[in-house]
Design a protein around this motif. Sequence first.
Motif, PDB file in Angstrom:
ATOM      1  N   VAL A  44     101.831  12.841  84.608  1.00  0.00           N
ATOM      2  CA  VAL A  44     101.890  13.455  83.274  1.00  0.00           C
ATOM      3  C   VAL A  44     103.049  14.441  83.249  1.00  0.00           C
ATOM      4  O   VAL A  44     103.138  15.323  84.109  1.00  0.00           O
ATOM      5  N   ASP A  45     103.917  14.302  82.269  1.00  0.00           N
ATOM      6  CA  ASP A  45     105.080  15.193  82.181  1.00  0.00           C
ATOM      7  C   ASP A  45     104.660  16.618  81.857  1.00  0.00           C
ATOM      8  O   ASP A  45     103.712  16.860  81.096  1.00  0.00           O
ATOM      9  N   THR A  46     105.397  17.568  82.433  1.00  0.00           N
ATOM     10  CA  THR A  46     105.234  18.968  82.050  1.00  0.00           C
ATOM     11  C   THR A  46     106.058  19.242  80.793  1.00  0.00           C
ATOM     12  O   THR A  46     106.761  18.365  80.281  1.00  0.00           O
ATOM     13  N   LYS A  47     105.991  20.472  80.303  1.00  0.00           N
ATOM     14  CA  LYS A  47     106.799  20.855  79.153  1.00  0.00           C
ATOM     15  C   LYS A  47     108.262  21.034  79.562  1.00  0.00           C
ATOM     16  O   LYS A  47     108.599  20.946  80.744  1.00  0.00           O
ATOM     17  N   GLU A  48     109.131  21.301  78.594  1.00  0.00           N
ATOM     18  CA  GLU A  48     110.552  21.444  78.881  1.00  0.00           C
ATOM     19  C   GLU A  48     110.844  22.576  79.857  1.00  0.00           C
ATOM     20  O   GLU A  48     111.798  22.511  80.620  1.00  0.00           O
ATOM     21  N   ASP A  49     109.999  23.625  79.836  1.00  0.00           N
ATOM     22  CA  ASP A  49     110.187  24.744  80.761  1.00  0.00           C
ATOM     23  C   ASP A  49     109.431  24.520  82.069  1.00  0.00           C
ATOM     24  O   ASP A  49     109.298  25.431  82.884  1.00  0.00           O
ATOM     25  N   PHE A  50     108.922  23.308  82.258  1.00  0.00           N
ATOM     26  CA  PHE A  50     108.211  22.874  83.462  1.00  0.00           C
ATOM     27  C   PHE A  50     106.816  23.481  83.590  1.00  0.00           C
ATOM     28  O   PHE A  50     106.176  23.351  84.636  1.00  0.00           O
ATOM     29  N   GLN A  51     106.310  24.149  82.533  1.00  0.00           N
ATOM     30  CA  GLN A  51     104.934  24.614  82.537  1.00  0.00           C
ATOM     31  C   GLN A  51     103.991  23.438  82.249  1.00  0.00           C
ATOM     32  O   GLN A  51     104.398  22.415  81.702  1.00  0.00           O
ATOM     33  N   LEU A  52     102.727  23.590  82.618  1.00  0.00           N
ATOM     34  CA  LEU A  52     101.752  22.530  82.401  1.00  0.00           C
ATOM     35  C   LEU A  52     101.612  22.215  80.915  1.00  0.00           C
ATOM     36  O   LEU A  52     101.545  23.120  80.080  1.00  0.00           O
ATOM     37  N   ASP A  53     101.559  20.935  80.598  1.00  0.00           N
ATOM     38  CA  ASP A  53     101.296  20.479  79.235  1.00  0.00           C
ATOM     39  C   ASP A  53      99.811  20.139  79.166  1.00  0.00           C
ATOM     40  O   ASP A  53      99.396  19.027  79.509  1.00  0.00           O
ATOM     41  N   LEU A  54      98.999  21.092  78.718  1.00  0.00           N
ATOM     42  CA  LEU A  54      97.544  20.917  78.742  1.00  0.00           C
ATOM     43  C   LEU A  54      97.084  19.821  77.787  1.00  0.00           C
ATOM     44  O   LEU A  54      96.096  19.123  78.068  1.00  0.00           O
ATOM     45  N   GLU A  55      97.782  19.650  76.680  1.00  0.00           N
ATOM     46  CA  GLU A  55      97.399  18.586  75.756  1.00  0.00           C
ATOM     47  C   GLU A  55      97.604  17.222  76.392  1.00  0.00           C
ATOM     48  O   GLU A  55      96.750  16.325  76.292  1.00  0.00           O
ATOM     49  N   ALA A  56      98.738  17.051  77.070  1.00  0.00           N
ATOM     50  CA  ALA A  56      99.017  15.777  77.732  1.00  0.00           C
ATOM     51  C   ALA A  56      98.033  15.539  78.872  1.00  0.00           C
ATOM     52  O   ALA A  56      97.579  14.400  79.088  1.00  0.00           O
ATOM     53  N   ILE A  57      97.697  16.595  79.602  1.00  0.00           N
ATOM     54  CA  ILE A  57      96.727  16.451  80.686  1.00  0.00           C
ATOM     55  C   ILE A  57      95.362  16.039  80.136  1.00  0.00           C
ATOM     56  O   ILE A  57      94.714  15.131  80.665  1.00  0.00           O
ATOM     57  N   GLU A  58      94.936  16.687  79.045  1.00  0.00           N
ATOM     58  CA  GLU A  58      93.630  16.349  78.474  1.00  0.00           C
ATOM     59  C   GLU A  58      93.586  14.898  78.000  1.00  0.00           C
ATOM     60  O   GLU A  58      92.569  14.201  78.186  1.00  0.00           O
ATOM     61  N   LYS A  59      94.673  14.425  77.429  1.00  0.00           N
ATOM     62  CA  LYS A  59      94.730  13.032  76.969  1.00  0.00           C
ATOM     63  C   LYS A  59      94.665  12.050  78.139  1.00  0.00           C
ATOM     64  O   LYS A  59      94.229  10.907  77.977  1.00  0.00           O
ATOM     65  N   ALA A  60      95.115  12.492  79.320  1.00  0.00           N
ATOM     66  CA  ALA A  60      95.145  11.603  80.487  1.00  0.00           C
ATOM     67  C   ALA A  60      93.804  11.526  81.201  1.00  0.00           C
ATOM     68  O   ALA A  60      93.602  10.654  82.061  1.00  0.00           O
TER      69      ALA A  60
END
Length: 394
Positions: free
Chosen positions: A140-156
């Motif tokens: 799962v890709d992180t955000k542009e600043d390399f922080q966790l993308d919680l929405e993308a993680i939840e979808k996965a």
Amino acid sequence: MLSKIAQNITPSATCELEGVVADMKAAGVDVIGMNAGEPDFDTPENIRDACKKALDEGKTRYVNVPGIAVLRQAICEKLKKDNNVEYTPAQICVSTGAKQALNNAVMAVVNAGDEVIIPMPGWVSYVEIVKLVGGVPVCVDTKEDFQLDLEAIEKAITPKTAAIMINTPNNPTGAVYTRESLEKLADLAVKHDFYIISDEVYEKLIYNGKVHECVASFSEDAYNHTILINGMSKAYAMTGWRCGYTAAPAEIAAGINAIQGHTTSNGTTFVQWASVEALRNNDESIKAMVGEYAKRKDYTFGRLTAMEGITCANVDGAFYLLPDVSYYFGKKDGDKEIKDSFDFCSYILEKAHVAIVPGGAFNAPKCVRIAYTNSMEKIVEGMDRIEKALSELK
């Protein structure tokens, strides 16, 4: 014929590159290494002395699989002092490096067919460690600043999700995950009942006033859904000593101990005694090392972002920068064309004799990883060489 497991594993790009660089140096080529994920500092003298003392005292025999009692107690003290989280020695397993600790953790909680979420860019071994047990890596890709993308993680997340593997501060991005993002991740782990395998081996290497947050410290529920991974390599300049550890809920810790009992048994005995000294008496050496890394990071970041076409996040931890070099894709130096990050690194190694790692190995295809784990003198020369090589691309 190779087993299906062996056929399914991708060799480590970082380890392979280290071999290439070693061969070039042995052949007399003046290579500047900005690829290695290890401190260039010597192991502090008091740690070396503790190891020699242990050898002289004959502490070279088998010990309990999870480690000597005094080291496991020292680890518990460290976790309480640094991370505000309490474990008993029975919940600690000392291993042959943090990489074994990661393998132990995955083997303990992941069954064949289970899914493990891995934020990307991420360390090259995470995907392969999951594959070794028949698990399914879900990148799962992180955000542009390399922080966790919680929405993308939840979808996965699916019913097959057994764990997520995180690394903060992060290799290769240098990102330090925020408390807010980790709290949200902990909530997801509790809600969907999966484990957070938290690799915190770079926790001491933090800059810009940032703070390392330990997800297991947030609540009892977070604690019960977290397996902590750490080791001596990065903070104490002990990469070759191979000493890492897990801290986990009691049931998981027992499983990890059983697994290790059938692989390496105990980690190297006299190294464990040296590690006790490292944990208890090295705050000042860490402070000095981190201060030097901060200077190197700032210099390297300044030089990279001054080069034509290169962009880079000025991140807060570890000892890596991950600049975007895609501006140079499609450019040529004679017959040599740069098609991707692998070509870029090959060109820099051949043309400038500077070793850096292709971002493609970390699921960051537009980037390269540059480690500022070399002397300032070598970093200055390395940046000069890279800048000159890039000026010849048309």
